[in-house]
Design a protein around this motif. Structure first.
Motif, mmCIF file in Angstrom:
data_model
loop_
_atom_site.group_PDB
_atom_site.id
_atom_site.type_symbol
_atom_site.label_atom_id
_atom_site.label_comp_id
_atom_site.label_asym_id
_atom_site.label_seq_id
_atom_site.Cartn_x
_atom_site.Cartn_y
_atom_site.Cartn_z
ATOM 1 N N SER A 75 78.545 58.509 35.641
ATOM 2 C CA SER A 75 79.991 58.733 35.765
ATOM 3 C C SER A 75 80.673 58.398 34.441
ATOM 4 C CB SER A 75 80.563 57.879 36.893
ATOM 5 O OG SER A 75 80.409 56.509 36.579
ATOM 6 N N ILE A 76 81.904 58.856 34.323
ATOM 7 C CA ILE A 76 82.702 58.561 33.136
ATOM 8 C C ILE A 76 83.710 57.494 33.543
ATOM 9 C CG2 ILE A 76 84.216 59.518 31.373
ATOM 10 C CD1 ILE A 76 82.784 62.232 31.992
ATOM 11 N N PRO A 77 83.405 56.250 33.216
ATOM 12 C CA PRO A 77 84.239 55.144 33.690
ATOM 13 C C PRO A 77 85.590 55.082 32.979
ATOM 14 C CG PRO A 77 82.522 54.331 32.233
ATOM 15 C CD PRO A 77 82.286 55.801 32.404
ATOM 16 N N ASP A 78 86.550 54.504 33.657
ATOM 17 C CA ASP A 78 87.858 54.222 33.068
ATOM 18 C C ASP A 78 88.293 52.853 33.576
ATOM 19 O OD1 ASP A 78 90.310 54.228 31.863
ATOM 20 O OD2 ASP A 78 91.063 56.015 32.889
ATOM 21 N N ASN A 79 87.724 51.814 32.948
ATOM 22 C CA ASN A 79 87.972 50.433 33.360
ATOM 23 C C ASN A 79 89.056 49.750 32.542
ATOM 24 O OD1 ASN A 79 85.858 50.417 35.346
ATOM 25 N ND2 ASN A 79 84.415 50.392 33.655
ATOM 26 N N GLY A 80 89.626 50.454 31.570
ATOM 27 C CA GLY A 80 90.755 49.899 30.828
ATOM 28 C C GLY A 80 90.443 49.332 29.462
ATOM 29 N N THR A 81 89.150 49.154 29.137
ATOM 30 C CA THR A 81 88.797 48.675 27.796
ATOM 31 C C THR A 81 87.595 49.456 27.275
ATOM 32 O OG1 THR A 81 87.194 46.981 28.487
ATOM 33 C CG2 THR A 81 89.525 46.299 28.379
ATOM 34 N N LEU A 82 87.541 49.547 25.956
ATOM 35 C CA LEU A 82 86.401 50.227 25.342
ATOM 36 C C LEU A 82 85.104 49.527 25.706
ATOM 37 C CD1 LEU A 82 85.098 52.280 23.457
ATOM 38 C CD2 LEU A 82 85.652 50.771 21.536
ATOM 39 N N ARG A 83 85.085 48.214 25.623
ATOM 40 C CA ARG A 83 83.856 47.466 25.919
ATOM 41 C C ARG A 83 83.368 47.753 27.346
ATOM 42 N NH1 ARG A 83 81.205 43.659 23.493
ATOM 43 N NH2 ARG A 83 82.887 43.154 22.058
ATOM 44 N N ALA A 84 84.252 47.683 28.324
ATOM 45 C CA ALA A 84 83.848 47.904 29.718
ATOM 46 C C ALA A 84 83.416 49.351 29.948
ATOM 47 C CB ALA A 84 84.995 47.536 30.663
ATOM 48 N N ASP A 85 84.187 50.304 29.427
ATOM 49 C CA ASP A 85 83.861 51.717 29.634
ATOM 50 C C ASP A 85 82.554 52.100 28.946
ATOM 51 O OD1 ASP A 85 86.197 51.963 31.052
ATOM 52 O OD2 ASP A 85 87.282 53.042 29.489
ATOM 53 N N LEU A 86 82.414 51.697 27.705
ATOM 54 C CA LEU A 86 81.225 52.068 26.938
ATOM 55 C C LEU A 86 79.973 51.399 27.502
ATOM 56 C CD1 LEU A 86 80.532 53.876 24.573
ATOM 57 C CD2 LEU A 86 80.839 51.915 23.058
ATOM 58 N N THR A 87 80.100 50.148 27.896
ATOM 59 C CA THR A 87 78.957 49.442 28.469
ATOM 60 C C THR A 87 78.504 50.122 29.760
ATOM 61 O OG1 THR A 87 79.633 47.352 27.473
ATOM 62 C CG2 THR A 87 78.133 47.216 29.345
#
Length: 194
Positions: A75-87
């Motif tokens: 999935s393509i996450p959208d958790n609000g931060t680059l670190r969380a999304d990229l991880t």
């Protein structure tokens, strides 16, 4: 004939899914070189003619199987931060080690067949790049990526590591490696380059 209907019988979604699953199973068991349309058809309980009516080659069947797997598993996450999304994105991407025979086989086919190479590039490789670009673009809009950092270069770094490990199998292609690469990219994204 009237309307947009193609000649012949319409595709059965159940048969299509059976063929894609059979292609993935055959590939996992036998490898790309030994994969045949006959083997896919036998495993799927479908006719060889059905496969050739819907796909021009075994590579095209495998590409569709790969696209479906990527769409459902990464999935393509959208958790609000680059670190969380990229991880999350890279951990899920690297977790797909079982897809290695498929990816290596398709890359080999792309190197040998320029027509298929364009399909592979346009439908799979550029699609995965666009997914990662979306994550990085959102981070840039939030100010998490320095203005002088080239996003396309970050994408090249990520997929360079992925493909190097896939093709050479010299180092783990694991969730932990995905997390480590995410941390590296996050650090690089925030640094000013002189």
């Amino acid at each position: 004939m009237t309307g947009d209907r193609q000649p012949g019988r319409p595709r059965s979604e159940a048969v299509r899914q059976a063929i894609l699953a059979a292609a993935a199973d055959e590939l996992t068991e036998k490898g790309y070189a030994a994969l045949t349309v006959e083997g896919i058809a036998a495993r799927a309980g479908a006719g060889k003619q059905t496969i050739y009516r819907w796909w021009p080659s075994k590579a095209d069947v495998v590409l569709d199987a790969l696209l479906e797997a990527a769409a459902s598993r990464i999935s393509i996450p959208d958790n609000g931060t680059l670190r969380a999304d990229l991880t999350a994105f890279l951990a899920a991407t690297f977790r797909q080690r079982s897809q290695r025979p498929i990816l290596v086989g398709l890359m080999a086919e792309a190197l040998l067949d320029p027509v298929f190479a364009q399909q592979f590039r346009d439908r799979f490789l550029f699609g995965r790049r666009a997914a990662l670009r979306g994550i990085l673009d959102r981070a840039a809009q939030r100010g998490e990526i320095s203005a002088d950092v080239r996003i396309e270069l970050l994408i090249d770094v990520v997929y360079g590591v992925l493909w190097y490990r896939l093709l050479l199998d010299h180092a783990p292609l694991s969730e932990a490696a995905g997390r480590e690469l995410a941390a590296l990219v996050v650090r690089a994204a925030g640094q000013q380059v002189s």
